[in-house]
Design a protein around this motif. Structure first.
Motif, PDB file in Angstrom:
ATOM      1  N   ASN A   1      40.578 -48.809  20.779  1.00  0.00           N
ATOM      2  CA  ASN A   1      39.851 -48.104  21.837  1.00  0.00           C
ATOM      3  C   ASN A   1      40.810 -47.240  22.660  1.00  0.00           C
ATOM      4  N   TYR A   2      41.857 -46.758  22.009  1.00  0.00           N
ATOM      5  CA  TYR A   2      42.866 -45.856  22.564  1.00  0.00           C
ATOM      6  C   TYR A   2      43.833 -46.519  23.546  1.00  0.00           C
TER       7      TYR A   2
ATOM      8  N   PHE B   1      45.278 -51.954  30.339  1.00  0.00           N
ATOM      9  CA  PHE B   1      44.518 -50.710  30.175  1.00  0.00           C
ATOM     10  C   PHE B   1      43.213 -50.749  30.949  1.00  0.00           C
ATOM     11  N   ILE B   2      42.951 -49.657  31.683  1.00  0.00           N
ATOM     12  CA  ILE B   2      41.678 -49.549  32.411  1.00  0.00           C
ATOM     13  C   ILE B   2      40.776 -48.511  31.755  1.00  0.00           C
ATOM     14  N   PHE B   3      41.258 -47.258  31.623  1.00  0.00           N
ATOM     15  CA  PHE B   3      40.465 -46.165  31.063  1.00  0.00           C
ATOM     16  C   PHE B   3      41.367 -45.183  30.324  1.00  0.00           C
ATOM     17  N   GLN B   4      40.760 -44.433  29.377  1.00  0.00           N
ATOM     18  CA  GLN B   4      41.362 -43.216  28.872  1.00  0.00           C
ATOM     19  C   GLN B   4      40.337 -42.094  28.925  1.00  0.00           C
ATOM     20  N   TYR B   5      40.775 -40.928  29.362  1.00  0.00           N
ATOM     21  CA  TYR B   5      39.944 -39.730  29.397  1.00  0.00           C
ATOM     22  C   TYR B   5      40.604 -38.617  28.594  1.00  0.00           C
ATOM     23  N   TYR B   6      39.755 -37.859  27.910  1.00  0.00           N
ATOM     24  CA  TYR B   6      40.216 -36.686  27.165  1.00  0.00           C
ATOM     25  C   TYR B   6      39.170 -35.605  27.325  1.00  0.00           C
ATOM     26  N   GLU B   7      39.592 -34.434  27.733  1.00  0.00           N
ATOM     27  CA  GLU B   7      38.673 -33.314  27.910  1.00  0.00           C
ATOM     28  C   GLU B   7      37.452 -33.726  28.752  1.00  0.00           C
TER      29      GLU B   7
ATOM     30  N   GLU C   1      35.979 -36.428  29.087  1.00  0.00           N
ATOM     31  CA  GLU C   1      35.117 -37.470  28.547  1.00  0.00           C
ATOM     32  C   GLU C   1      35.862 -38.809  28.508  1.00  0.00           C
ATOM     33  N   GLU C   2      35.155 -39.900  28.845  1.00  0.00           N
ATOM     34  CA  GLU C   2      35.750 -41.226  28.727  1.00  0.00           C
ATOM     35  C   GLU C   2      35.796 -41.612  27.254  1.00  0.00           C
ATOM     36  N   ARG C   3      37.001 -41.957  26.773  1.00  0.00           N
ATOM     37  CA  ARG C   3      37.134 -42.313  25.358  1.00  0.00           C
ATOM     38  C   ARG C   3      37.460 -43.787  25.162  1.00  0.00           C
ATOM     39  N   GLY C   4      37.892 -44.457  26.222  1.00  0.00           N
ATOM     40  CA  GLY C   4      38.219 -45.868  26.079  1.00  0.00           C
ATOM     41  C   GLY C   4      38.119 -46.543  27.437  1.00  0.00           C
TER      42      GLY C   4
ATOM     43  N   SER D   1      49.066 -37.914  27.744  1.00  0.00           N
ATOM     44  CA  SER D   1      49.483 -37.576  26.395  1.00  0.00           C
ATOM     45  C   SER D   1      48.837 -36.247  26.025  1.00  0.00           C
ATOM     46  N   PHE D   2      49.368 -35.613  24.972  1.00  0.00           N
ATOM     47  CA  PHE D   2      48.922 -34.255  24.655  1.00  0.00           C
ATOM     48  C   PHE D   2      47.442 -34.217  24.287  1.00  0.00           C
ATOM     49  N   GLY D   3      47.075 -34.984  23.262  1.00  0.00           N
ATOM     50  CA  GLY D   3      45.710 -34.897  22.759  1.00  0.00           C
ATOM     51  C   GLY D   3      44.955 -36.204  22.794  1.00  0.00           C
ATOM     52  N   GLY D   4      45.641 -37.265  23.305  1.00  0.00           N
ATOM     53  CA  GLY D   4      44.959 -38.543  23.394  1.00  0.00           C
ATOM     54  C   GLY D   4      44.671 -39.187  22.062  1.00  0.00           C
ATOM     55  N   GLN D   5      45.387 -38.771  21.033  1.00  0.00           N
ATOM     56  CA  GLN D   5      45.136 -39.334  19.706  1.00  0.00           C
ATOM     57  C   GLN D   5      45.856 -40.656  19.525  1.00  0.00           C
ATOM     58  N   LEU D   6      45.359 -41.465  18.603  1.00  0.00           N
ATOM     59  CA  LEU D   6      46.021 -42.728  18.291  1.00  0.00           C
ATOM     60  C   LEU D   6      47.437 -42.437  17.799  1.00  0.00           C
TER      61      LEU D   6
END
Lengths: 111, 114
Positions: free
Chosen positions: A96-97, B45-51, B53-56, B94-99
């Motif tokens: 989940n990232y 970990f609490i949250f991840q956002y990219y563009e 949008e919440e992704r995690g 991070s740049f693109g939030g990719q794994l």
């Protein structure tokens, strides 16, 4: 669920006394293993990213290695300024990232 | 080049209050993640956002919320503060939030709830 265990919890070295820190991990589909250094009250400072078993990376007195179950951070001839908490984190395919961190190893290097 | 910046550096609140923490990512980075670190533990970990949008999302109650703005900066909001919310709150970009992408951390905001 991803799990990370770091050992030892604390390590005291004399200046110049080389040693290794251990990071054991359990993940399903490793996407990256990360080492960070953290000084008291500050944010983690990035050191290395490792992706696959057999990979090694070096930076000054530090060398990180990776196997399928663990990673080692080797410290060669440490100096007092290497004193810090060293954190290991993993990210997996189903994470989940998120990064899953261990509790860290507190390294103290005495002059 | 400027790294990840966070504000404020320190904050004292009382139980039941609301708090907003702010983060600006490294220039060119489009993803921001939030972590909570209590003394003696690794960051959680609490949250991840990219563009925007919440992704995690991590295992935190609904009192925790976040958003990302068009300039990729981010806010973390915590409502109805509890004593246990006292911690160092870290933002990482991070740049693109990719794994597998490296996340670079800011200096953190130290929150004390009395």
């Amino acid at each position: 669920e991803d799990q990370v265990t770091q050992s030892p919890e604390a390590l005291r070295l004399q200046e110049g006394e080389s040693s290794s820190l251990n990071c054991s991990y359990t993940v399903s589909g490793l996407r990256g293993l990360f080492w960070y250094r953290q000084d008291p009250g500050k944010g983690p400072e990035f050191l290395f990213t490792l992706y696959s078993a057999g990979e090694e990376k070096e930076k000054e007195r530090l060398k990180a290695t990776l196997t399928k179950k663990e990673s080692f951070l080797h410290i060669t001839a440490p100096k007092p300024e290497d004193s810090a908490t060293y954190l290991c984190a993993v990210q997996s395919a189903g994470s989940n990232y998120k990064l899953t961190f261990g509790k860290g190893t507190l390294l103290t290097v005495n002059p | 080049d400027a790294g990840v910046t966070q504000s404020p550096t320190h904050l004292i609140k009382t139980r039941g209050q609301h708090v907003t923490l702010r983060c600006s990512p490294i220039s060119g980075h489009k993803s921001v993640s939030w972590y909570q670190q209590v003394l003696g533990q690794g960051p959680q970990f609490i949250f991840q956002y990219y563009e925007k949008e919440e992704r995690g999302r991590g295992n935190f109650p609904d009192r925790f919320s976040a958003r990302q703005f068009p300039n990729y900066s981010s806010e973390l909001n915590v409502n109805a503060l509890l004593l246990g919310d006292s911690a160092l709150y870290l933002c990482a970009s991070s740049f693109g939030g990719q794994l597998g992408e490296t996340q670079y951390f800011g200096p953190g905001t130290r929150l004390l709830v009395l």
